[in-house]
Scaffold this active site. Structure first.
Site, PDB file in Angstrom:
ATOM      1  N   PHE A 133      12.747  29.606   8.365  1.00  0.00           N
ATOM      2  CA  PHE A 133      12.806  28.428   9.252  1.00  0.00           C
ATOM      3  C   PHE A 133      12.261  28.634  10.498  1.00  0.00           C
ATOM      4  CE2 PHE A 133      16.288  26.510  12.163  1.00  0.00           C
ATOM      5  CZ  PHE A 133      15.605  25.523  12.449  1.00  0.00           C
ATOM      6  N   TYR A 160      26.117  41.256   9.591  1.00  0.00           N
ATOM      7  CA  TYR A 160      24.941  40.339  10.506  1.00  0.00           C
ATOM      8  C   TYR A 160      25.118  41.004  11.858  1.00  0.00           C
ATOM      9  CZ  TYR A 160      22.051  36.685  12.380  1.00  0.00           C
ATOM     10  OH  TYR A 160      20.981  35.976  12.886  1.00  0.00           O
ATOM     11  N   ARG A 183      24.829  26.538   6.400  1.00  0.00           N
ATOM     12  CA  ARG A 183      24.965  26.220   7.876  1.00  0.00           C
ATOM     13  C   ARG A 183      25.275  24.710   8.161  1.00  0.00           C
ATOM     14  NH1 ARG A 183      20.536  29.992  10.901  1.00  0.00           N
ATOM     15  NH2 ARG A 183      19.168  29.213   9.108  1.00  0.00           N
ATOM     16  N   LEU A 242       5.395  49.599   6.760  1.00  0.00           N
ATOM     17  CA  LEU A 242       4.515  48.577   6.900  1.00  0.00           C
ATOM     18  C   LEU A 242       2.901  49.068   7.225  1.00  0.00           C
ATOM     19  CD1 LEU A 242       6.799  46.172   9.217  1.00  0.00           C
ATOM     20  CD2 LEU A 242       6.132  45.793   6.787  1.00  0.00           C
TER      21      LEU A 242
END
Ligand code: UDP
Length: 323
Positions: free
Chosen positions: A25, A159, A200, A75
């Site tokens: 998002f 989280y 949400r 990465l």
């Protein structure tokens, strides 16, 4: 005799940004914003909660490259990088419940890898932290110097603690390696490209209202939140990256309301026939949340501009096509 050579002025180098969570998002909105500012962007996402549909409009754009990879893996990227924007993470309570280990890993191992990339490239690094680091706050509104009230072992612990760790390791890289780092604490944000079923409150209420189904208000709906429209948030985050301030900064909208008031706004905004259906309040659901944005106002000359009613019109329009 000196010969005057006419120097050909070279075009200013265009910045190159890496965005983790680029198909999510907020990561996808940031990517659009950076491309519009003339950045070249490498987007990384493992598509666990992100979606290709959020970036498919960028197919064929020479300035955008997408790498499908889990950022907890090493990465490797060739060429220079100027900015690393670490946006990757599940971000809804339903996601933490379904993906607790991935949530912990991306905040810890993923942040470590993203910091490592920034260090290797001499890039500036921005961490997207969260108002969740304040837990169920005992101080209201929340200022950056509040240390929080977090249940480490509750359903949100994966989280909250991963983001608290992420802040700690970001500060460690700043102190030990002299890395240029930025930390934004994001408060509730909404807008197009949220997942319809991410659980949400915004996608939940809007999709229920559009289907004329009951609006599932948890508890008595007295808990408060304040909702920031995505374009305001991205503008604030960009300004923070470009500032020279390395301590955490709250970015969010201080317009606070109860969840019940919010449900009524959605019913009004959609013209829905839905009724409220009360459901049990989830464990550790913060009772109140509102950012103190004095720091962002003074430091970044930033404050949100999009009124809730306007942001909701754009969001409802998006969800109308999805339900
Ligand atoms: N909420 C609700 N009904 C829903 C989803 C969420 O009443 O269907 C409430 C939730 O209990 C919380 C607030 O809305 O108090 C915001 O929830 P969200 O999951 O969007 O994010 P949070 O701010 O809790 O991380």
């Amino acid at each position: 005799m000196a010969i005057k050579v006419k120097s050909k002025r070279s075009a200013p180098a265009r910045p190159r940004s890496v965005v983790t969570g680029a198909a999510g998002f907020l990561g996808s909105h940031l990517t659009d914003y950076l491309l519009a500012k003339g950045h070249r962007v490498v987007g990384i996402d493992n598509l666990v909660t992100g979606s290709i549909s959020n970036i498919e409009h960028l197919a064929g754009n020479q300035d955008f490259r997408f790498i499908q990879q889990d950022v907890t893996e090493f990465l490797f990227l060739d060429g220079p990088v100027d900015y690393v924007w670490h946006f990757a993470s599940p971000a809804s309570p339903i996601d933490y419940a379904q993906l607790p280990i991935q949530t912990l890993k991306v905040g810890s191992l993923g942040t470590h890898k993203a910091l490592g990339l920034a260090k290797e490239k001499g890039a500036r690094f921005l961490l997207t932290s969260t108002s969740e680091i304040y837990g169920d706050p005992l101080v209201h509104p929340q200022k950056e110097d509040y240390w929080g009230n977090v249940n480490t072992i509750g359903p949100r612990g994966c989280y909250d603690e991963s983001k608290r760790f992420a802040e700690a390791i970001t500060m460690a890289y700043h102190r030990q390696h002299g890395l240029q780092t930025r930390i934004v604490r994001i408060f509730n944000t909404y807008g197009p490209r949220m997942r319809l079923k991410d659980g949400r409150v915004v996608p939940a209420f809007v999709s229920q209202a559009l289907r004329n189904k009951p609006i599932t208000v948890f508890g008595e709906g007295k808990q408060t939140r304040s909702f920031c429209y995505c374009s305001d948030l991205i503008e604030g985050i960009y300004r923070l990256m470009m500032s020279d301030y390395h301590l955490p900064v709250n970015i969010g909208n201080p317009h606070e309301m109860t969840v019940l008031e919010f449900a009524k706004e959605i019913i009004k905004g959609t013209g829905s026939k839905s009724k409220i259906a009360y459901q049990p309040l989830p464990q550790d659901d913060p009772k109140q949340r509102k950012p103190d944005i004095t720091l962002a106002r003074t430091l970044l000359k930033w404050e949100p501009k999009v009124a809730l009613a306007d942001g909701l019109v754009r969001t409802i329009e998006y969800f109308r096509q999805k339900v």
